[in-house]
Motif scaffolding. Structure first.
Motif, PDB file in Angstrom:
ATOM      1  N   THR A 236      26.322  -1.053  21.725  1.00 41.89           N
ATOM      2  CA  THR A 236      25.509  -0.787  22.915  1.00 41.89           C
ATOM      3  C   THR A 236      24.767  -2.028  23.404  1.00 41.89           C
ATOM      4  OG1 THR A 236      23.678  -0.067  21.504  1.00 41.89           O
ATOM      5  CG2 THR A 236      25.176   1.640  22.331  1.00 41.89           C
ATOM      6  N   GLY A 237      24.543  -2.997  22.527  1.00 39.66           N
ATOM      7  CA  GLY A 237      23.808  -4.206  22.912  1.00 39.66           C
ATOM      8  C   GLY A 237      24.689  -5.319  23.433  1.00 39.66           C
ATOM      9  N   LEU A 238      26.013  -5.156  23.346  1.00 38.28           N
ATOM     10  CA  LEU A 238      26.940  -6.172  23.843  1.00 38.28           C
ATOM     11  C   LEU A 238      27.135  -5.971  25.337  1.00 38.28           C
ATOM     12  CD1 LEU A 238      28.968  -8.460  23.148  1.00 38.28           C
ATOM     13  CD2 LEU A 238      30.687  -6.674  22.750  1.00 38.28           C
ATOM     14  N   TYR A 239      26.931  -7.012  26.123  1.00 36.37           N
ATOM     15  CA  TYR A 239      27.028  -6.837  27.575  1.00 36.37           C
ATOM     16  C   TYR A 239      27.776  -7.996  28.223  1.00 36.37           C
ATOM     17  CZ  TYR A 239      23.061 -10.086  28.044  1.00 36.37           C
ATOM     18  OH  TYR A 239      22.234 -11.191  27.994  1.00 36.37           O
ATOM     19  N   PHE A 240      28.238  -7.721  29.456  1.00 36.38           N
ATOM     20  CA  PHE A 240      29.088  -8.645  30.193  1.00 36.38           C
ATOM     21  C   PHE A 240      28.517  -8.779  31.613  1.00 36.38           C
ATOM     22  CE2 PHE A 240      31.340  -6.165  27.083  1.00 36.38           C
ATOM     23  CZ  PHE A 240      31.910  -7.144  26.283  1.00 36.38           C
ATOM     24  N   PRO A 241      27.609  -9.702  31.835  1.00 36.35           N
ATOM     25  CA  PRO A 241      26.840  -9.771  33.087  1.00 36.35           C
ATOM     26  C   PRO A 241      27.684  -9.990  34.341  1.00 36.35           C
ATOM     27  CG  PRO A 241      26.499 -11.742  31.732  1.00 36.35           C
ATOM     28  CD  PRO A 241      27.210 -10.759  30.878  1.00 36.35           C
ATOM     29  N   ARG A 242      28.896 -10.493  34.208  1.00 34.00           N
ATOM     30  CA  ARG A 242      29.714 -10.749  35.395  1.00 34.00           C
ATOM     31  C   ARG A 242      30.468  -9.507  35.859  1.00 34.00           C
ATOM     32  NH1 ARG A 242      32.353 -16.772  34.216  1.00 34.00           N
ATOM     33  NH2 ARG A 242      30.360 -17.882  33.994  1.00 34.00           N
ATOM     34  N   ASP A 243      30.471  -8.446  35.045  1.00 36.88           N
ATOM     35  CA  ASP A 243      31.166  -7.221  35.422  1.00 36.88           C
ATOM     36  C   ASP A 243      30.212  -6.256  36.126  1.00 36.88           C
ATOM     37  OD1 ASP A 243      33.228  -8.412  34.128  1.00 36.88           O
ATOM     38  OD2 ASP A 243      33.720  -6.710  32.849  1.00 36.88           O
ATOM     39  N   GLY A 247      26.450  -4.342  32.043  1.00 39.22           N
ATOM     40  CA  GLY A 247      25.182  -4.488  31.347  1.00 39.22           C
ATOM     41  C   GLY A 247      25.138  -3.715  30.046  1.00 39.22           C
ATOM     42  N   PRO A 248      24.122  -3.944  29.235  1.00 40.41           N
ATOM     43  CA  PRO A 248      23.965  -3.151  28.007  1.00 40.41           C
ATOM     44  C   PRO A 248      23.776  -1.684  28.364  1.00 40.41           C
ATOM     45  CG  PRO A 248      21.962  -4.375  28.500  1.00 40.41           C
ATOM     46  CD  PRO A 248      22.997  -4.864  29.458  1.00 40.41           C
ATOM     47  N   TRP A 249      24.062  -0.810  27.429  1.00 38.99           N
ATOM     48  CA  TRP A 249      24.077   0.614  27.746  1.00 38.99           C
ATOM     49  C   TRP A 249      23.480   1.410  26.584  1.00 38.99           C
ATOM     50  CZ3 TRP A 249      27.580   3.535  24.654  1.00 38.99           C
ATOM     51  CH2 TRP A 249      28.451   2.754  23.872  1.00 38.99           C
ATOM     52  N   PRO A 279      20.494  -7.309  16.047  1.00 36.80           N
ATOM     53  CA  PRO A 279      20.827  -7.812  17.380  1.00 36.80           C
ATOM     54  C   PRO A 279      21.437  -9.203  17.282  1.00 36.80           C
ATOM     55  CG  PRO A 279      18.447  -7.853  17.029  1.00 36.80           C
ATOM     56  CD  PRO A 279      19.043  -7.151  15.849  1.00 36.80           C
ATOM     57  N   LEU A 280      22.736  -9.268  17.422  1.00 37.79           N
ATOM     58  CA  LEU A 280      23.458 -10.504  17.226  1.00 37.79           C
ATOM     59  C   LEU A 280      23.221 -11.472  18.379  1.00 37.79           C
ATOM     60  CD1 LEU A 280      26.795  -8.946  15.938  1.00 37.79           C
ATOM     61  CD2 LEU A 280      24.764  -9.597  14.636  1.00 37.79           C
ATOM     62  N   PHE A 281      23.615 -12.702  18.166  1.00 35.63           N
ATOM     63  CA  PHE A 281      23.440 -13.745  19.183  1.00 35.63           C
ATOM     64  C   PHE A 281      24.153 -13.331  20.474  1.00 35.63           C
ATOM     65  CE2 PHE A 281      24.785 -17.740  21.246  1.00 35.63           C
ATOM     66  CZ  PHE A 281      23.545 -18.318  21.429  1.00 35.63           C
ATOM     67  N   GLY A 282      23.433 -13.364  21.599  1.00 34.23           N
ATOM     68  CA  GLY A 282      24.016 -12.987  22.875  1.00 34.23           C
ATOM     69  C   GLY A 282      23.915 -11.508  23.188  1.00 34.23           C
ATOM     70  N   PHE A 283      23.377 -10.703  22.267  1.00 37.23           N
ATOM     71  CA  PHE A 283      23.212  -9.270  22.500  1.00 37.23           C
ATOM     72  C   PHE A 283      21.884  -9.007  23.210  1.00 37.23           C
ATOM     73  CE2 PHE A 283      26.073  -6.685  19.505  1.00 37.23           C
ATOM     74  CZ  PHE A 283      27.089  -7.611  19.591  1.00 37.23           C
ATOM     75  N   ASN A 284      21.797  -7.838  23.843  1.00 41.21           N
ATOM     76  CA  ASN A 284      20.525  -7.362  24.361  1.00 41.21           C
ATOM     77  C   ASN A 284      19.817  -6.629  23.229  1.00 41.21           C
ATOM     78  OD1 ASN A 284      18.875  -4.953  25.541  1.00 41.21           O
ATOM     79  ND2 ASN A 284      18.980  -6.443  27.199  1.00 41.21           N
ATOM     80  N   HIS A 289      18.498  -0.905  19.552  1.00 42.28           N
ATOM     81  CA  HIS A 289      17.602   0.073  18.936  1.00 42.28           C
ATOM     82  C   HIS A 289      18.303   1.432  18.860  1.00 42.28           C
ATOM     83  CE1 HIS A 289      14.138   2.596  18.120  1.00 42.28           C
ATOM     84  NE2 HIS A 289      13.392   1.511  17.942  1.00 42.28           N
ATOM     85  N   PRO A 290      18.107   2.181  17.769  1.00 48.38           N
ATOM     86  CA  PRO A 290      18.808   3.460  17.601  1.00 48.38           C
ATOM     87  C   PRO A 290      18.129   4.668  18.233  1.00 48.38           C
ATOM     88  CG  PRO A 290      17.615   2.922  15.594  1.00 48.38           C
ATOM     89  CD  PRO A 290      17.414   1.754  16.526  1.00 48.38           C
TER      90      PRO A 290
END
Length: 482
Positions: A236-243, A247-249, A279-284, A289-290
């Protein structure tokens, strides 16, 4: 600067059957070695030199034995306190260790990863392949290329150098040009391992991301019908700002996430494995958060929500927690909150906690913190709703984590002060494999019957007969000493 852990160890001529500091999988900044970890590392080398000499073995040779593993847990006990069950007799007598643990324990690791074999580290894997030629004529005359070794090293670390019986191979739903292990490769590994074994040893995650078109609903159907994946892995924290929707969800987003769950339900995939915490590098970070688990699990009671890493927030936070604080304050960021959510809603019986990396990180960083985490999730979720994962082979062979969990005990003072239950052998059996077997519909008795005749078991017997060669390698990254 970062450096692979095994390179750092060889440069300093220090070796250990378990990592003596936290390693990174390249997705977050690795932590520097703590003072306590330095003490553990030094003590392991001292014990190895002393007892290896008695057996006519050098330091590295001794640390590849069961006595070397025992020395590592003795060193942890000396520095942190008596958290691990270990007997001094194990240092020199392999039978002392063999008599201690069950012989047919069903260990099912639900979080494993491919990691390429670094150049210069493939020798022991080549030895394994050469031994395998005696059983498999198709391998004779085959040129042993470096790039062929990744899967074979994975087999060696997971199935030969550990007691793991079954596993799940996992990955990250990244864009195709950035994904080092796409779902097709994961499934290829699963099929090759199972084809080699002649039995079902490895399952594969499918990759899904409602915020990434490459892993949308159509791709879900393709993965189930063509690739025959057994569960989903999502972030849920992995996001792709160009799409557009990149965004994160949140899991409880009815517009974005719920169509994905409904599709999964129709396709017959019930296991939803979601990265929470870490929260890995580049994640939101917020979306790791659960807090979104409650509504999603309640709205889809026929799906199983398996919370990877048990929602543990931060390695840095874990490092900063000292023993004195832990003796009075049991709060562990995000883990405690998720446990409170579960205790407040007994109907959430379709939520499971997974231990990958969280156990490995905390048990070598601060065992008291590890005791709080295990005590709380056992209290909130019960012994039937915790599953075993190691995040290997980033951590090297999962055997050290298996040994650590078998030996680990929640300290009596924590049990008394916070009401934690003890980690009994029966509870450990469930966590190490029986719970995951139920989730994936595995008949444990039938699986055990198939193992002796399984080709992978025969190869392992040959490997052990010719002298096991544990790598003592952690493939993750650590800060370079300055």
């Amino acid at each position: 600067m970062w450096i692979p852990k095994y390179v750092r160890d060889e440069q300093k001529c220090v070796f250990s059957p378990l990592p003596t500091q936290v390693v990174s999988n390249e997705e977050f900044y690795p932590l520097p070695q703590t003072l306590e970890q330095k003490q553990v590392e030094a003590r392991i080398q001292e014990l190895a030199d002393r007892f290896g000499k008695m057996l006519g073995l050098d330091r590295r040779q001794f640390l590849c034995t069961s006595g070397g593993m025992a020395a590592a847990f003795m060193a942890l006990n000396e520095v942190f306190g008596p958290y691990f069950e270990v007997d001094a007799a194990e240092l020199l007598d392999p039978a002392a260790r063999a008599e201690k643990w069950p012989k047919d324990q069903f260990i099912f690791d639900v979080q494993t990863h491919h990691v390429d074999v670094p150049r210069g580290r493939g020798k022991s894997v080549l030895v394994f392949r050469q031994q395998a030629e005696r059983f498999n004529p198709d391998l004779k005359g085959h040129t042993h290329k470096h790039e062929d070794l990744a899967m074979e090293n994975y087999i060696k670390e997971i199935f030969f150098d550990s007691d793991t019986v079954m596993g799940v191979i996992s990955g990250i739903p990244e864009k195709p040009d950035r994904n080092i292990l796409p779902v097709e490769r994961m499934v290829e590994t699963r099929n090759k391992v199972n084809g080699l074994a002649g039995s079902r040893r490895l399952l594969s995650h499918g990759l899904v991301a409602p915020n990434l078109k490459e892993y949308n609903l159509d791709r879900m159907q393709w993965q189930v019908e063509d690739l025959k994946i057994e569960a989903w892995k999502m972030y849920t924290g992995l996001y792709f700002p160009r799409d557009k929707d990149g965004g994160p969800w949140w899991l409880d987003d009815e517009r974005l996430a719920y169509p994905m769950f409904e599709k999964s339900r129709k396709l017959g995939i019930r296991n939803i494995c979601v990265h929470k915490g870490l929260p890995l590098f580049g994640f939101n970070e917020e979306h790791c958060h659960p807090k979104d688990v409650k509504k999603a699990a309640a709205d889809f009671p026929d799906l199983n929500f398996i919370i990877y890493h048990s929602g543990f927030r931060s390695l840095t936070g874990g490092r900063e927690i000292r023993k004195e604080k832990l003796l009075t304050d049991p709060h562990v960021e995000w883990v405690t909150e998720l446990c409170q959510i579960r205790k407040a809603d007994p109907k959430l019986t379709n939520v499971y906690m997974e231990l990958g990396s969280t156990f490995g990180h905390t048990v070598i960083l601060q065992p008291l913190l590890c005791g709080h985490i295990l005590g709380q999730i056992l209290d909130a979720f019960g012994p039937d709703h915790i599953v075993w994962g190691t995040d290997s082979i980033w951590w090297g062979s999962p055997q050290w984590q298996i040994e650590a969990f078998r030996r680990f005990q929640i300290p009596p003072e924590l049990q008394q002060r916070f009401g934690y239950r003890p980690l009994t052998k029966e509870i450990k059996e469930k966590i190490l494999g029986l719970n995951a077997a139920k989730l994936y519909g595995i008949d444990v008795n039938e699986q055990r019957k198939a193992l002796p005749a399984d080709y992978l078991s025969r190869l392992k017997m040959a490997y052990l007969h010719h002298g096991a060669q544990p790598s003592l390698a952690a493939y993750g990254w650590v800060p370079k000493d300055v």
